[in-house]
Design an enzyme around this catalytic site. Structure first.
Site, short mmCIF file in Angstrom:
data_model
loop_
_atom_site.label_atom_id
_atom_site.label_comp_id
_atom_site.label_asym_id
_atom_site.label_seq_id
_atom_site.Cartn_x
_atom_site.Cartn_y
_atom_site.Cartn_z
N HIS A 128 5.95 12.04 -10.69
CA HIS A 128 4.90 12.36 -11.67
C HIS A 128 5.46 13.22 -12.80
O HIS A 128 4.72 13.70 -13.65
CB HIS A 128 3.80 13.21 -11.00
CG HIS A 128 3.01 12.51 -9.93
ND1 HIS A 128 2.57 11.21 -10.03
CD2 HIS A 128 2.53 12.96 -8.74
CE1 HIS A 128 1.88 10.91 -8.93
NE2 HIS A 128 1.85 11.94 -8.14
N ARG A 150 -2.56 4.73 -17.18
CA ARG A 150 -3.93 4.30 -16.92
C ARG A 150 -4.84 4.90 -17.99
O ARG A 150 -4.54 5.99 -18.51
CB ARG A 150 -4.36 4.80 -15.54
CG ARG A 150 -5.71 4.32 -15.07
CD ARG A 150 -6.05 4.84 -13.67
NE ARG A 150 -7.24 4.19 -13.17
CZ ARG A 150 -7.83 4.47 -12.00
NH1 ARG A 150 -7.31 5.40 -11.20
NH2 ARG A 150 -8.92 3.83 -11.61
N SER A 158 -10.89 9.73 -11.50
CA SER A 158 -10.19 9.63 -10.22
C SER A 158 -9.65 11.00 -9.81
O SER A 158 -9.77 11.42 -8.65
CB SER A 158 -9.04 8.61 -10.36
OG SER A 158 -8.31 8.51 -9.17
N MET A 252 -4.80 -2.74 0.97
CA MET A 252 -4.19 -1.40 1.08
C MET A 252 -5.15 -0.42 1.74
O MET A 252 -4.75 0.43 2.53
CB MET A 252 -3.74 -0.90 -0.29
CG MET A 252 -2.48 -1.62 -0.78
SD MET A 252 -1.75 -0.89 -2.25
CE MET A 252 -1.06 0.65 -1.60
P1 A3P Z 1 -9.76 5.63 -8.00
O1 A3P Z 1 -9.86 7.06 -7.59
O2 A3P Z 1 -10.30 5.38 -9.38
O3 A3P Z 1 -10.32 4.70 -6.98
P2 A3P Z 1 -2.46 7.38 -7.34
O4 A3P Z 1 -1.88 6.47 -6.33
O5 A3P Z 1 -1.56 7.52 -8.54
O6 A3P Z 1 -2.87 8.68 -6.77
O7 A3P Z 1 -3.76 6.67 -7.92
C1 A3P Z 1 -4.90 6.54 -7.12
C2 A3P Z 1 -5.86 5.58 -7.79
O8 A3P Z 1 -5.36 4.25 -7.67
C3 A3P Z 1 -7.23 5.60 -7.11
O9 A3P Z 1 -8.19 5.29 -8.12
C4 A3P Z 1 -7.06 4.45 -6.12
O10 A3P Z 1 -8.27 3.92 -5.62
C5 A3P Z 1 -6.33 3.44 -6.99
N1 A3P Z 1 -5.66 2.42 -6.20
C6 A3P Z 1 -4.92 2.59 -5.08
N2 A3P Z 1 -4.51 1.41 -4.60
C7 A3P Z 1 -5.00 0.46 -5.44
C8 A3P Z 1 -4.93 -0.96 -5.45
N3 A3P Z 1 -4.27 -1.63 -4.54
N4 A3P Z 1 -5.58 -1.61 -6.47
C9 A3P Z 1 -6.25 -0.93 -7.41
N5 A3P Z 1 -6.36 0.42 -7.43
C10 A3P Z 1 -5.74 1.11 -6.46
#
Ligand code: A3P
Length: 313
Positions: A128, A150, A158, A252
């Site tokens: 990050h 994003r 989120s 997932m």
């Molecule tokens: P939301 O909170 O909007 O649902 P990171 O992995 O960087 O922490 O990001 C998390 C965000 O990615 C969360 O968003 C999560 O739901 C989303 N996310 C995780 N896996 C995903 C997938 N396979 N497809 C789409 N979004 C996904």
């Protein structure tokens, strides 16, 4: 292709347990002007990180928190697993439990980087961090970086839910409080607008490819294909479709206990575009629209984010 990531879940669960015992104002610390969670990062580890020798065949994923790093991380791990299967070099697999390091570069112990230097290629590394805070060998040795971005409204939404569900991050009584913190540089890993503007300077590098959460969501087959091409990995149609299916939000989420432990319950929340519309007031929309326009609007990354499509009501 499934691999239980016990170490991954263990590290996060330990950090969550420690966070539970701490006061809100103890949860973050500042290093070189940026806030980080004390349960995951430390100044000693940041200093030790400089000893990492990056390689030109490393697979680096850079993304601000909540941009979908776990999602794209799954795609990258599957790509490497496919490569390993092809070379039948199971004995030197980076995915073997005993060899596996927590994939986030800046999270671990001070010896992690010496261990990583001994790992076989191809290593998958998530981060990050801002480009200026990466070990210098990343750019010197021309490691390839996939930059994931994003739209800022869904990302903030989120991050708000994440902060309020995870004991290792400061929580917020209201969305309005969170919005103020997000807009005034009080987030762990720094300000998202600053993140975009700093990474924008690298957006034209031949070793950097940018992908957006939204484009991957809209066309995952093309997204996975482009990612594989960038890292020089050819895929059969069957392999491509397996990766796309395994990285769908539903798959997932279903697998999350195995891959992410308790943390998975918080992480896989909605996985959609436009959830921000439930939270943003008119005034907050105006404020973010103005900041985006001033800080990022005309830049390459700004245009790539398609703000007019994804962030206007
Ligand atoms: P939301 O909170 O909007 O649902 P990171 O992995 O960087 O922490 O990001 C998390 C965000 O990615 C969360 O968003 C999560 O739901 C989303 N996310 C995780 N896996 C995903 C997938 N396979 N497809 C789409 N979004 C996904």
């Amino acid at each position: 292709m499934d691999k239980p990531r016990k170490k991954f879940a263990d590290i996060l669960e330990k950090a969550m347990d420690t966070g539970n015992t701490m006061d809100r104002d103890e949860l973050l610390f500042s290093y070189k002007g940026i806030l980080y969670p004390v349960t995951l990062c430390s100044a000693e580890v940041f200093r030790a990180m400089e000893s990492l020798e990056a390689r030109s065949d490393d697979i680096i994923l850079a993304g601000y928190p909540k941009s979908g790093t776990n999602w794209v991380g799954q795609i990258l791990s599957d790509l490497v697993t496919i490569l390993e299967k092809r070379t039948q070099n199971k004995a030197s697999s980076v995915n073997d439990e005993e060899l596996e390091e927590f994939p986030y570069l800046e999270i671990g112990d001070t010896e992690k980087y010496e261990r990583m230097n001994k790992l076989p290629s191809r290593r998958v590394i998530f981060t990050h961090l801002l480009p200026e805070n990466l070990p210098r060998s990343v750019f010197r040795n021309k490691a390839k970086i996939l930059l994931l971005i994003r739209n800022p409204k869904d990302l903030a939404t989120s991050f708000y839910h994440f902060s309020n569900s995870l004991s290792l991050l400061p929580s917020y009584e209201t969305w309005d409080d969170f919005f103020v913190a997000f807009m005034t540089k009080k987030m762990p890993w720094g300000c998202y607008f600053e993140y975009l503007s700093k990474w924008n300077k690298y957006a034209d590098d031949e070793n950097v490819m940018t992908i957006t959460y939204e484009e991957l969501k809209e066309n995952p087959v093309l997204g996975v294909k482009n990612i594989a091409d960038f890292f020089g990995i050819s895929l059969t149609d069957e392999e491509l479709h397996i990766i796309v299916e395994r990285s769908s939000f539903q798959s997932m989420k279903k697998n999350s206990q195995k891959t992410h432990g308790e943390f998975g319950k918080v992480l896989f929340r909605k996985g959609s575009v436009s959830d921000w519309k439930k939270l943003f007031s008119e005034d907050q929309n105006e404020k973010m629209d103005k900041t985006f326009e001033e800080r990022i609007g005309g830049t390459k990354l700004g245009k790539k984010l398609k703000y007019e499509i994804y962030c206007k009501a």
